[in-house]
Design a protein around this motif. Structure first.
Motif: not given
Lengths: 316, 509
Positions: B331, B352-353, B355-356
């Motif tokens: 998340l 970027v931490p 879901p992506l």
């Protein structure tokens, strides 16, 4: 003996001479990031420094983290540094509001803007399963009764953007101050609040991943990545642009040619394709505005927020 | 399954594995030096990581993060100085064991507990991260408030005999936590006009002071006492045998499992952190010990060298490391302040931490997850090597020299968090305060818990009431906030049960 004195005198006069653009830089330049490593200002500064150092001759751009006091410690140190071009502040919007709200002792006039590299417009974000499908749904609901809106903290630029919206519309917000973007994501994606006022840079990844829905973006034109999301003005909120900014500033009194050299350096960095790609991947839209244009952005932000701070009684 | 294999492939290159092992050694040493912790190590390391490929940089960070939580137990046991805040409770029973000539056994329990806690939570991270992430999302402001109450209530179990002093300690912690911005009004308070305190007392130097500097003062008192009595300096305990008897292993399994479970749950919840996990696990183990073993022949009293007192907090704190990555990776929500630094490290490499991360940089995301498992497996031999070599030589340094070395490291560590000299003053004053507290027998644990939970308590209470429009019943609303209601109920039991038991007639033994 005589010769030695002459050499010494020449050496001294060379030290005393103002730095000319031709011989600037002669040593490493400190790029002061007034926050701990790992934040957005630190990340963008390091990406810039990497490209800048492949262009810059005569010295290196060195990122220096000087954290503490919510940025004020590092900002103050640059405001008091020698105006010789060897201390650059990674300047954010908080430089404008800190003297007004947090008791910082410098004034915005102690800095001379060099160049702007990122503008982060404010967005209205709601949970994916929110009943508000469009900006109009949101505006109607917030007009009927106050909505609970997550902001990074009372007195932050995101809180100020909310106050700005309340000024120009009939909407009312119930501000939920939540520090740390992670905790804010938790509150919004988990549906614990009605929505959030966020910087686009951070909201983007959550929106693309489908955790939140963006309803409106506070910039003049639609964002190419989100062509269906209206601007604030299209949505009926009369604020053409509300954006936090990131750029470079040097102490007031820094010579014109040094500022020009640094501004040109930033432009060359911006023209590097690999740089723009890295910035975009890290979640920041790269832009370039020179010293004058950056000054205009700062003045506009100062006027806009100054009035709000005074009306809301947030000043001290 | 393919994804997990991809993670293994990314990890299984010589340089990446080398970095992971380097990180383990570095973390173990960083953790075992009072005054330096993983936060400081990362603050120094992150700028360097920019020049490294992302897989190597992150592997090294995983190693440091896992091992620092274990390394902290070494000085906690040998010299009763927690190397990191997470080994605060280990110092009690662990050092008591060491004084009875069982330092080796205590260290062995600490390491084995850490490894088991770490492995269990790595497996949970590997297979259940996405489904557990949704649990983290159920925690809103109301649940966070209830969680903070539960955390504070766990202290009650630790306060046999000196309830007043415990309460004083908690109040000191909560009071110091109010310094800085009020989350409610946005105005600074109790900063005495000092800009450095505007965001509160900087936390990392504060911990350095409470653990490192205070330990220093303790050591100095020891030295003076020995000098006064004209005695040769008392030696540090011998480490001795590291073997764990099988019966002890059997006895500790339930403690490990429950410690790991507590660490797993707490680790996933943003804002809770390692300290809350060790307190809850310690409290839980203390109850079990009193029920099953207390008073039996051959058993020590709780706090005076009970193996469970080492096993519970150590299995819990290492379970927190991997599980704090559950909400972070799926998340983008960090579980604690150390895992938050992973966001910075990822961002530096354009990731970027959230879901992506899994769709855009699946190899890195899965490598981090797999690295936690491998790190915990490798930690066992690394820990024994470090204890046998580095720790042995560190603790054979004469005490006078040790004092100087720890002093230097403390102040460098405090300064390097933000390159601010004010931090050194913070460490010094915090150290003096902790020292005075120890002299007056006011426990440090509740103060730290108050310090950590204070801001969470205040802002979650404020925000819950803002959203509920001032309705206090939300906290015990069984329909909309069942998790909160449950936690408040358990907290109430923690307070009430000891009181009721006191009034019941004692059973004949």
């Amino acid at each position: 003996m005589k010769n030695l004195a002459l050499v010494a005198a020449l050496g001294l006069s060379a030290l005393a001479m103002p730095a000319l653009a031709d011989d600037y830089p002669q040593r490493d330049i400190d790029l002061v990031v007034p926050f701990a490593p790992g934040g957005s200002v630190d990340t963008t500064s390091r990406i810039i420094a990497e490209t800048a150092n492949s262009i810059l001759e005569g010295g290196e751009l060195v990122v220096v983290n000087r954290g503490g006091g919510g940025g004020i410690v590092g900002q103050t140190s640059v405001s008091m540094a020698a105006p010789d071009g060897y201390s650059i502040l990674a300047m954010t919007s908080s430089v404008v509001t800190n003297p007004l709200m947090k008791g910082a002792t410098y004034s915005i006039d102690d800095f001379r803007p060099v160049a702007l590299y990122n503008l982060d417009p404010e967005v209205i974000a709601v949970p994916m399963d929110s009943p508000f499908e469009t900006a109009q749904d949101f505006i109607d609901a917030a007009t009927a009764e106050p909505l609970s809106i997550v902001v990074a903290g009372i007195g932050t630029s995101h809180h100020l953007s909310g106050l700005a919206i309340e000024r120009v519309t009939d909407m009312t917000f119930n501000y939920i101050p939540t520090s740390g973007f992670g905790a804010q994501v938790q509150a919004v994606v988990g549906g614990h609040a009605d929505g959030a006022l966020w910087p686009m840079g951070e909201a983007m990844a959550q929106a693309q991943a489908g955790g939140v829905r963006l309803l409106a973006i506070a910039q003049e034109e639609r964002n190419p990545d989100f062509p269906d999301v209206p601007t604030f003005q299209e949505a009926g909120i009369d604020i053409p642009i509300f954006a936090t900014f990131r750029g470079w500033a040097v102490p007031a009194g820094t010579p014109d040619d040094v500022v020009a050299t640094l501004s040109n350096l930033m432009q060359s960095v911006y023209e590097d394709e690999a740089y723009r790609e890295r910035m975009t991947n890290a979640g920041f839209v790269p832009v370039f505005r020179d010293a004058d244009a950056f000054q205009a952005v700062i003045s506009d932000y100062a006027t806009r927020t100054g009035a709000i701070i005074e009306e809301a009684g947030l000043g001290q | 399954m393919d994804a997990i294999l991809l993670g293994f492939q990314t990890l299984a290159t010589p340089m990446v594995l080398f970095m992971l092992v380097t990180g383990l050694f570095a973390g173990m040493i960083v953790g075992s030096i009072p005054g330096i912790n993983d936060n400081i190590a990362f603050a120094v390391f992150i700028p360097f990581s920019f020049a490294m490929p992302p897989d190597q940089a992150l592997a090294l960070m995983v190693g440091v993060y896992c091992a620092a939580a274990t390394g902290g137990a070494i000085p906690a046991i040998v010299i009763k100085v927690p190397g990191t805040a997470s080994s605060l409770l280990t110092a009690e029973d662990g050092n008591a064991m060491a004084r009875k000539g069982m330092a080796g056994r205590a260290l062995s329990i600490a390491i084995t507990s850490s490894v088991i806690g770490g492995i269990i939570s790595s497996i949970v991270l590997l297979f259940f991260a996405p489904s557990l992430a949704s649990v983290a999302l159920r925690f809103g402001y109301v649940e966070n408030f209830a969680l903070a109450i539960l955390g504070l209530s766990s202290v009650v179990g630790l306060l046999r005999g000196n309830v007043i002093k415990g309460a004083i300690a908690a109040i000191i912690g909560l009071t110091v936590a109010t310094i800085g911005f009020s989350p409610v009004t946005g105005f600074p308070r109790y900063t005495f006009g000092n800009i450095n305190m505007i965001e509160g007392i900087p936390f990392v130097p504060l911990l350095v002071g409470l653990f490192g500097v205070a330990a220093l003062l303790d050591l100095m008192v020891d030295i003076f006492r020995d000098r006064k009595d004209n005695k040769p300096l008392s030696k540090l305990p011998e480490i001795g045998s590291l073997l764990l008897p099988r019966a002890l292993m059997r006895r500790l399994w339930p403690v490990w499992l429950s410690g790991a479970a507590i660490g797993n749950v707490i680790g996933m919840l943003p804002g809770a952190g390692m300290l809350m996990a060790i307190f809850l696990a310690y409290d839980n183990a203390a109850r079990r010990f009193r029920r099953l073993y207390a008073g039996k022949p051959g058993e020590e009293a709780w706090g005076e060298g009970v193996p469970e007192g080492v096993a519970a907090p150590e299995s819990a704190n290492n379970a927190v490391t991997a599980s704090s990555m559950v909400p972070l990776l799926s998340l983008g929500i960090p579980g604690n302040s150390t895992s938050a630094l992973f966001i910075g490290a990822l961002a530096l490499h354009g990731m970027v931490p959230g879901p992506l991360l899994f769709s855009q940089h699946g190899n890195i995301a899965w490598m981090i997850i797999v690295a936690f498992l491998v790190a915990n497996l490798l930690m066992w031999p690394v820990a024994f090597l470090v204890i046998r070599s580095v720790s042995k030589s560190i603790f054979s340094i004469p005490k006078e020299v040790l004092v100087g070395v720890i002093a230097m490291l403390c102040f460098i560590g405090a300064y390097s968090d933000g390159a601010n000299t004010f931090n050194m003053w913070v460490a010094l004053v915090a150290g003096l305060v902790a020292f005075v507290m120890r002299m007056t027998k006011i426990p440090l644990g509740p103060a730290i818990l108050g310090l950590v939970l204070g801001p969470q308590l205040e802002s979650s209470l404020n925000n819950s009431l803002l959203i509920s429009r001032g309705d206090w019943l939300v906290f015990i609303d069984p329909i909309n906030h069942p998790i909160s209601a449950g936690m408040i109920f358990v907290s109430a039991l923690l307070w009430i049960v000891p009181v009721v038991l006191n009034f019941l007639p004692k059973k004949a033994a």
